[in-house]
Scaffold this active site. Structure first.
Site, PDB file in Angstrom:
ATOM      1  N   ASP A   1      23.795  54.267  78.239  1.00 10.04           N
ATOM      2  CA  ASP A   1      22.067  54.686  78.379  1.00 10.04           C
ATOM      3  C   ASP A   1      21.730  54.624  77.361  1.00 10.04           C
ATOM      4  OD1 ASP A   1      21.261  56.290  80.281  1.00 10.04           O
ATOM      5  OD2 ASP A   1      22.714  56.974  81.163  1.00 10.04           O
TER       6      ASP A   1
ATOM      7  N   ASP B   1      18.020  54.791  88.810  1.00 14.98           N
ATOM      8  CA  ASP B   1      18.351  55.498  88.876  1.00 14.98           C
ATOM      9  C   ASP B   1      18.257  56.265  90.334  1.00 14.98           C
ATOM     10  OD1 ASP B   1      20.046  56.138  86.462  1.00 14.98           O
ATOM     11  OD2 ASP B   1      18.326  58.076  85.724  1.00 14.98           O
TER      12      ASP B   1
HETATM   13  C1  DGJ Z   1      20.868  58.331  83.782  1.00 17.65           C
HETATM   14  C2  DGJ Z   1      21.765  57.183  83.788  1.00 17.65           C
HETATM   15  O1  DGJ Z   1      20.881  56.259  85.024  1.00 17.65           O
HETATM   16  C3  DGJ Z   1      22.711  57.404  85.245  1.00 17.65           C
HETATM   17  O2  DGJ Z   1      22.970  56.368  86.126  1.00 17.65           O
HETATM   18  C4  DGJ Z   1      24.055  58.529  84.177  1.00 17.65           C
HETATM   19  O3  DGJ Z   1      24.536  58.038  83.850  1.00 17.65           O
HETATM   20  C5  DGJ Z   1      23.097  59.380  84.218  1.00 17.65           C
HETATM   21  N1  DGJ Z   1      21.990  59.348  83.047  1.00 17.65           N
HETATM   22  C6  DGJ Z   1      24.375  60.424  83.229  1.00 17.65           C
HETATM   23  O4  DGJ Z   1      23.833  60.994  82.815  1.00 17.65           O
END
Ligand code: DGJ
Length: 725
Positions: free
Chosen positions: A455, A521
């Site tokens: 991430d 997301d």
């Molecule tokens: C952002 C990501 O896109 C989510 O899927 C998740 O992993 C969160 N961060 C975790 O902090």
């Protein structure tokens, strides 16, 4: 590769998969593209020379006396008044280059023909190496390397590569958006001036993966279109520029360099990222070249794309062994194959406010380490995956307390504003890089991990090196690539997923290193249809992670039937992100059917050719995938909102073999639900048998559906009857 050498210049003609590019080198000037687009057929030396003659123009009034030359690195010294390819100086001098090519080399490697031009500007004391490649699928790649041959520093401001498109390319398409709503299409006329898209934060939720120009109204199925993509995960600049008075149109791209970011010392070099360029009659043909190119790489993920369960939207930071075990039990029961533990497992990480950079398992939450969960997952027959955010650091972490000098900052003692309570680690500092590599490597070596989700949850702002106070996004990007490469090399069996708050980093710089992209997301099935379609203009569906979320989407509050959530995700790298322990038995059973369906069809979904229908109705989206030989296809018909026409009329199914006959039936677990009132069209119950040409040009009656619903249709070639020719 046909070439010609004569008074008109030196020519190269590269052809592949219905596309061709003709390059001309006049005198010692850098090469210019005479044609890039549809295949021109075979052209001998005379043909190329005549083509060149056909392209020569007369001078307009009140212009320079030489015919302007638009090379891959456009130069003012050759009469170009648009944005120059190279911009820089040597303490104010050498601001305008005139490169002379002194050597041209050719070759072929792994299905790509390449040409390399070596050029020099004696006065500016610069050497330029320019490379163009054409893949067997017709995709072009271009890059350049600039070397300082002088004794003093050359300050580089920009090195962009430009490709011309013809004047009929009068409409621009690119994407914009935001976190949770990435890659929303926008179209604008290709008018005089520059349509400029810049990203200054090393992420691009609002940026564009593709900058395209085509004949007005070009669609998925038809309309000539030319597009470029910059394979770079730092700051970027892409532009479509129309320069008057001659009206040349170019698509150009390069890294956006911050002031003083690249100062080339004597003998030092700067290499641009690859600029990828694709042409097609319709966006599907343009996208197909990217897909073929990516799929033919040896490292492309070829094994069946495992159904993943990511725990993020199921538990967020509430890491509790019993709860996660129960979730794993349910996941395994319905056919999930990979269980990914997301954010929250490491030291002090009870919320997003702390812990980044401390990559050791938190003993308070995991007193026996991750093994009790990882072993349980593995006993259930699933793979175990783990989340990291390697480039980031929380001010509230052991590592930040011990090494405040490892945080990127502008150099005056100030730190950049935090974002999600975090800062960026200076990976250009070898000590910081080693520390992170060792810590992550230790975790990956100790627990049976098969997948990593990588991430990157903040934009880079004021990202300078704490050591010398200089802008450092370029250095950081290269260092992050080195970290990806080193960890991949060390753990070749692990699959890597790229995520940057979802789809903030989806370029080929990162995706040539990753197996999967978490494209957004948002798991809202409706939004994802558009986001995933735009993403798949570059990435093939097997690289795009797509999950079934909870009935009420966390990010938008919309509620969707499971059939719509599943149908929206099933063509990608399918997964689940939902607390299954809270789902009803009926929901789990239905999801199990979707998983079984995906598992039995993924070979087709992930090797086939992606097609879309230009449905002529904004309320109706049609996407399909056709097997490489054309024997089989699955189409998804999504009703995005209430349509003005009701019933919808016929729906054309593109991409099949025109003369083969196909049995067309409703497909997938959603089929049982049927369409909405006034009931299905007559062919629904029994299916149809029709030739591919009829399905593509005439179509079938679209089943009426409620808004935010989707169905799947399968077309399977049927053998010709014995008495048929
Ligand atoms: C952002 C990501 O896109 C989510 O899927 C998740 O992993 C969160 N961060 C975790 O902090």
């Amino acid at each position: 590769m046909p070439e010609a050498d004569g008074p008109a210049g030196r020519f190269h003609h590269l052809r592949a998969a219905g596309a061709s590019v003709v390059l001309r080198q006049r005198g010692d000037a850098l090469p210019e593209i005479l044609h890039w687009g549809a295949d021109l057929g075979e052209l001998d030396e005379r043909g190329l020379t005549e083509l060149s003659r056909a392209s020569r123009t007369v001078l307009g009034s009140d212009t320079l006396d030489d015919e302007p030359l638009l090379s891959l690195v456009p130069e003012a010294s050759r009469g170009w008044f648009g944005a120059p390819g190279l911009s820089g100086h040597r303490a104010g001098r050498a601001f305008s280059t005139r490169f002379g090519v002194h050597e041209t080399r050719f070759g072929e490697v792994a299905g790509e023909e390449w040409i390399r031009w070596l050029a020099r500007d004696e006065h500016a004391e610069l050497a330029l190496e320019l490379e163009l490649r054409m893949h067997v699928c017709g995709l072009l790649r271009i890059r350049a390397e600039l070397r300082n041959e002088g004794g003093d520093v050359f300050d580089l401001d920009a090195l962009r590569l430009a490709l011309p498109v013809p004047r009929i390319a009068d409409e621009i398409l690119d994407h914009t958006g935001r976190h949770l709503l990435e890659r929303q299409e926008q179209r604008t006329p290709f008018s005089a001036g520059a349509h400029l898209r810049e990203s200054r934060k090393a992420r691009a939720h609002d940026g564009t993966m593709l900058l395209a120009a085509g004949v007005p109204g070009f669609g998925f199925e038809s309309g000539e279109v030319w597009g470029i993509h910059l394979g770079w995960s730092g700051n970027t600049s892409v532009r479509a520029e129309r320069v008057q008075p001659r009206g040349e149109r170019v698509l150009a791209a390069g890294e956006l360099l911050l002031p003083g970011e690249v100062r080339l010392e004597s003998r030092a070099a700067y290499a641009t990222p690859w600029v990828y360029a694709s042409y097609g009659d319709g966006l599907d043909a343009l996208a197909e070249r990217f897909h073929r190119y990516l799929r033919e790489r040896p490292e492309h993920p070829r094994s069946p794309r495992r159904v993943s369960l990511n725990v993020w939207e199921a538990v967020y930071f509430d890491h509790d062994l019993d709860r996660l075990r129960a979730l794993a039990d349910e996941a395994a029961r319905i056919g999930v194959e990979r269980f990914v533990l997301d954010d929250g497992w490491f030291l002090g990480r009870r919320s997003s406010a702390a812990g980044l950079g401390d990559w050791t398992v938190d003993p308070d939450v995991w007193p026996r380490g991750l093994s009790p969960l990882a072993d349980h997952v593995s006993e259930l027959g699933m793979e175990f995956g783990l989340w990291f955010e390697p480039e980031m650091v929380s001010p509230d972490s052991e590592v930040a307390r011990a090494h405040p000098e490892w945080i990127l900052q502008p150099g005056d003692g100030r730190l950049p504003a935090t974002s999600r309570s975090q800062q960026v680690l200076d990976l250009g500092n070898p000590d910081a890089w080693d520390h992170i590599f060792d810590a992550i490597d230790r975790v990956l070596s100790s627990t049976g991990i098969a997948a990593v989700k990588w991430d990157h949850n903040r934009d880079l702002s004021e990202a300078g090196s704490p050591g010398d106070g200089r802008a450092s996004v370029h250095r950081q990007t290269r260092a992050a690539y080195r970290l990806w490469d080193a960890l991949r090399l060390r753990h070749p069996h692990i699959e890597f997923e790229s995520c940057a708050g979802g789809g903030g980093r989806a370029d080929l710089g990162i995706m040539e290193r990753a197996d999967r992209l978490w494209a957004s997301d948002t798991i809202d099935a409706l939004e994802r249809l558009a986001i995933d379609t735009a993403t798949s203009l570059i990435l093939p569906p097997e690289m795009i992670g797509a999950h079934v979320g909870a009935p009420r989407t966390h990010t938008t509050g919309r509620t969707h039937d499971l059939s719509f959530r599943a149908a929206s995700a099933v063509l990608g790298h399918f997964g689940v992100e939902w607390d299954l322990t809270r789902a009803s038995d009926a929901e789990r059973e239905e999801l199990a059917e979707w998983i079984a369906y995906y598992r039995s069809s993924r070979e087709l979904f992930h090797r086939g050719r992606v097609v879309h229908g230009d449905t002529g109705d904004e309320a109706l989206a049609l996407r399909g995938v056709v097997s490489p030989g054309g024997e089989e296809a699955v189409y998804r018909v999504a009703q995005l909102r209430a349509g003005l026409s009701y019933p919808m009329g016929t729906l054309r199914l593109p991409g099949l073999m025109p003369s083969a006959r196909y049995r067309v039936t409703i497909d997938g677990p959603g089929a049982a639900l049927g369409p909405s009132k006034p009931g299905p069209p007559p062919w629904w119950e029994t299916g149809l048998v029709l030739p591919g040409a009829v399905l593509a040009r005439f179509g079938v009656q679209a089943p009426p559906q409620l808004p935010e619903h989707a169905i799947l249709i399968r077309a399977v070639a049927v053998p010709a009857a014995p008495d048929e020719p």
